[in-house]
Scaffold this active site. Structure first.
Site, PDB file in Angstrom:
ATOM      1  N   TYR A   1      -8.878   0.757  -5.286  1.00  0.00           N
ATOM      2  CA  TYR A   1      -8.334  -0.572  -5.000  1.00  0.00           C
ATOM      3  C   TYR A   1      -7.790  -1.289  -6.234  1.00  0.00           C
ATOM      4  CZ  TYR A   1      -8.760  -0.600  -0.026  1.00  0.00           C
ATOM      5  OH  TYR A   1      -8.531  -0.330   1.293  1.00  0.00           O
TER       6      TYR A   1
ATOM      7  N   CYS B   1      -3.502   7.507  -1.784  1.00  0.00           N
ATOM      8  CA  CYS B   1      -4.820   7.596  -2.444  1.00  0.00           C
ATOM      9  C   CYS B   1      -5.898   8.171  -1.531  1.00  0.00           C
ATOM     10  CB  CYS B   1      -5.279   6.231  -2.919  1.00  0.00           C
ATOM     11  SG  CYS B   1      -3.963   5.113  -3.302  1.00  0.00           S
TER      12      CYS B   1
ATOM     13  N   GLU C   1      -6.653  -5.477   4.450  1.00  0.00           N
ATOM     14  CA  GLU C   1      -7.092  -4.178   3.959  1.00  0.00           C
ATOM     15  C   GLU C   1      -8.030  -4.346   2.752  1.00  0.00           C
ATOM     16  OE1 GLU C   1      -3.961  -1.486   2.980  1.00  0.00           O
ATOM     17  OE2 GLU C   1      -5.254   0.244   3.237  1.00  0.00           O
TER      18      GLU C   1
ATOM     19  N   THR D   1      -4.187   4.799   7.263  1.00  0.00           N
ATOM     20  CA  THR D   1      -3.137   4.390   6.333  1.00  0.00           C
ATOM     21  C   THR D   1      -2.166   5.541   6.052  1.00  0.00           C
ATOM     22  OG1 THR D   1      -4.598   2.781   5.309  1.00  0.00           O
ATOM     23  CG2 THR D   1      -2.773   3.560   3.980  1.00  0.00           C
TER      24      THR D   1
ATOM     25  N   HIS E   1     -12.698   5.631  -3.189  1.00  0.00           N
ATOM     26  CA  HIS E   1     -11.653   4.772  -2.623  1.00  0.00           C
ATOM     27  C   HIS E   1     -11.841   3.317  -3.044  1.00  0.00           C
ATOM     28  CE1 HIS E   1      -8.055   4.452  -0.449  1.00  0.00           C
ATOM     29  NE2 HIS E   1      -8.527   3.632   0.475  1.00  0.00           N
TER      30      HIS E   1
ATOM     31  N   CYS F   1       0.860  -1.193   0.000  1.00  0.00           N
ATOM     32  CA  CYS F   1       0.000   0.000   0.000  1.00  0.00           C
ATOM     33  C   CYS F   1       0.892   1.238   0.000  1.00  0.00           C
ATOM     34  CB  CYS F   1      -0.887  -0.035   1.247  1.00  0.00           C
ATOM     35  SG  CYS F   1      -1.698   1.530   1.609  1.00  0.00           S
TER      36      CYS F   1
ATOM     37  N   GLU G   1      -0.347   1.577   9.312  1.00  0.00           N
ATOM     38  CA  GLU G   1      -1.571   2.240   9.771  1.00  0.00           C
ATOM     39  C   GLU G   1      -1.334   2.756  11.183  1.00  0.00           C
ATOM     40  OE1 GLU G   1      -1.627  -0.978   8.562  1.00  0.00           O
ATOM     41  OE2 GLU G   1      -2.081  -0.193   6.569  1.00  0.00           O
TER      42      GLU G   1
ATOM     43  N   CYS H   1      -5.040  -0.704  -6.870  1.00  0.00           N
ATOM     44  CA  CYS H   1      -3.715  -0.979  -6.283  1.00  0.00           C
ATOM     45  C   CYS H   1      -3.518  -2.469  -6.059  1.00  0.00           C
ATOM     46  CB  CYS H   1      -3.553  -0.220  -4.972  1.00  0.00           C
ATOM     47  SG  CYS H   1      -4.661  -0.786  -3.654  1.00  0.00           S
TER      48      CYS H   1
END
Ligand code: SF4
Ligand code: FE
Length: 488
Positions: A301, A104, A451, A191, A297, A100, A262, A303
């Site tokens: 993802y 974002c 996550e 995050t 969001h 991560c 986090e 990602c």
């Protein structure tokens, strides 16, 4: 100011005066702490790649405020193409960090606020949108990383914010002055919080009138007085302490350079000046802000498709190192992993492609498709990870330490007995197994698995949105028409 490069970003973090706790101790220098530095490196990648000639198209955009080239993470989407480029950027960075990269959440908070502050103004003439644009110009001009802080601790989930025995379970206004507001509460699971210059706070659920003191959105410098960061633990995290991470040769970590993290962020009577307040007690807009942020969001993802690229590459590599890559069941498992991974990417692309212009001018993703995309993200990475572990074999979890491997007395036995295919070094086999371990059960599994499950809302949150968004009346009409049903 021009866009920052990775070195300038790191230098900018050193100027912050954050209050950070880890293992019961206050960390004076988070940037160089071996457990934090990999996460800083991951955010730094968002700056590094924006300077890269081959990545510039997806990593940068043209500011609609100034016409200048800015990092896409500071951009307000002006077209469907912008939305699709955001998806591409997420996959690209996930595949180059294997974790991560954190930035974002701030981008998604900025875009959600660009829509909702406009809507609040349209109803109440509050002036939030002008304030927001000034703040956005500051973020763009200085190329800042923002933490988008949404999730409150929530206490007893059966009770509304104002019903909680402890009123701080949801972040709220404590008092108000002519200069601003004082706020108290906390945001959990934040995050990349200690790698951010700014924190943008939003409500975590839709609010009723009785909860209006909790209907809040504002931005603060991350080192504002009264903010404390308590870092979360991750599985296998102390492996990062085993030697100096600044020399990236920590074989046992699997991915020595990059990671996510986090934190619990506590706001203990923190002052927010009015020019940084974007919602204050307009409770009927809290739900809209949550929904817009969550949709953006959920798109982000993509990602996970990037991290999936790394995991699939690792699974294929270990199969080749072991000499099993031609076995039909291995080939089929790799195909299945790719199918699932590309399906994740399809979801993120499609909600962007079906995006639309909001009244403020910002383009937003399609809400239904963004929720479908994220629902897949709560499942497919687990199956991809299962298949990677299947292909990797048990050695991934029984492998002795890198220190043993480098100790002459026993390292020679590891070298001999952990050798697989002729021509493949045992050390390389060791490294790829550790990477698969890292992604499926180590520090990166926080980002790739849990996550994926809970980030941007847990699976049930998407199911509720799917049931709200589908046009069930239309579907019934289609069915009834075809079989000639006539109802009175
Ligand atoms: Fe970005 Fe993905 Fe990390 Fe969320 S989980 S902040 S979308 S990289
Ligand atoms: Fe997330």
């Amino acid at each position: 100011m021009k866009m920052m490069n990775a070195e300038q970003y790191e230098a900018s973090l050193r100027k912050l005066n954050l209050v950070v706790y880890l293992f019961g101790e206050k960390i004076d220098n988070p940037v160089d702490h071996p457990m934090i530095r990999p996460s800083m490196n991951a955010v730094a990648k968002t700056y590094e790649m924006a300077q890269h000639p081959r990545a510039r198209d997806i990593m940068t955009a043209t500011s609609h405020l100034t016409g200048k080239t800015i990092n896409r993470f500071c951009h307000i989407h002006q077209s469907v193409e912008d939305l699709i480029n955001k998806t591409r950027m997420g996959r690209f960075l996930g595949s180059h960090t294997g974790c991560c990269f954190q930035r974002c959440v701030g981008m998604d908070a900025l875009n959600a606020l660009s829509i909702v502050t406009w809507e609040i103004d349209a109803k109440y003439q509050t002036g939030y949108y002008e304030r927001f644009l000034k703040y956005l110009a500051y973020v763009q001009e200085n190329d800042l990383t923002c933490d988008g802080a949404m999730t409150d601790p929530k206490g007893d989930r059966s009770l509304a914010p104002h019903q909680q025995p402890d009123p701080d379970m949801y972040l709220h206004v404590v008092s108000e002055t002519s200069d601003g507001i004082i706020v108290r509460g906390a945001k959990a699971h934040q995050t990349g919080a200690v790698n951010a210059h700014e924190v943008i706070v939003m409500p975590t659920i839709a609010m009723r009138a009785a909860d209006k003191d909790y209907a809040l959105s504002f931005a603060l410098p991350s080192d504002a007085k009264g903010i404390t960061y308590i870092l979360g633990r991750q599985s296998c995290d102390t492996r990062k302490l085993e030697s100096d991470l600044l020399k990236p040769d920590l074989m046992d970590t699997g991915n020595p350079m990059y990671g996510g993290h986090e934190a619990l962020v506590v706001f203990d009577d923190v002052f927010v000046p009015w020019d940084r307040v974007f919602m204050c007690r307009e409770h009927e807009f809290a739900g809209m802000l949550v929904e817009k942020f969550a949709s953006y969001h959920r798109q982000s993802y993509a990602c996970k498709a990037g991290v999936g690229d790394v995991l699939i590459g690792a699974a294929q590599t270990i199969a080749e190192y072991n000499g099993v890559e031609k076995a039909s069941h291995i080939k089929d498992k790799i195909i299945e992993m790719n199918h699932l991974n590309e399906t994740l990417y399809c979801g993120s692309v499609s909600c962007a492609a079906e995006g639309r212009r909001e009244a403020s001018g910002t383009y937003c993703v399609d809400t239904l498709l963004a929720n479908v995309a994220k629902q897949n993200v709560t499942r497919f990475p687990y199956e991809i990870a299962r298949l990677a572990q299947d292909i990797a074999g048990g050695l991934m979890v029984t492998l002795p330490s890198a220190a043993d491997f480098k100790t002459p007395e026993v390292g020679k036995w590891m070298e001999k007995y952990y050798k697989a295919r002729q021509g493949v070094s045992t050390e390389n086999r060791f490294r790829i197994l550790r990477l698969i371990e890292n992604l499926t059960m180590g520090t990166a599994a926080v980002g790739y698995l849990t996550e994926s499950m809970h980030g941007a809302g847990s699976p049930q949150a998407q199911r509720i949105m799917i049931s709200r968004q589908v046009n069930m009346t239309g579907k019934k009409m289609l069915a009834k028409k075809l079989c000639c049903i006539q109802e009175n």
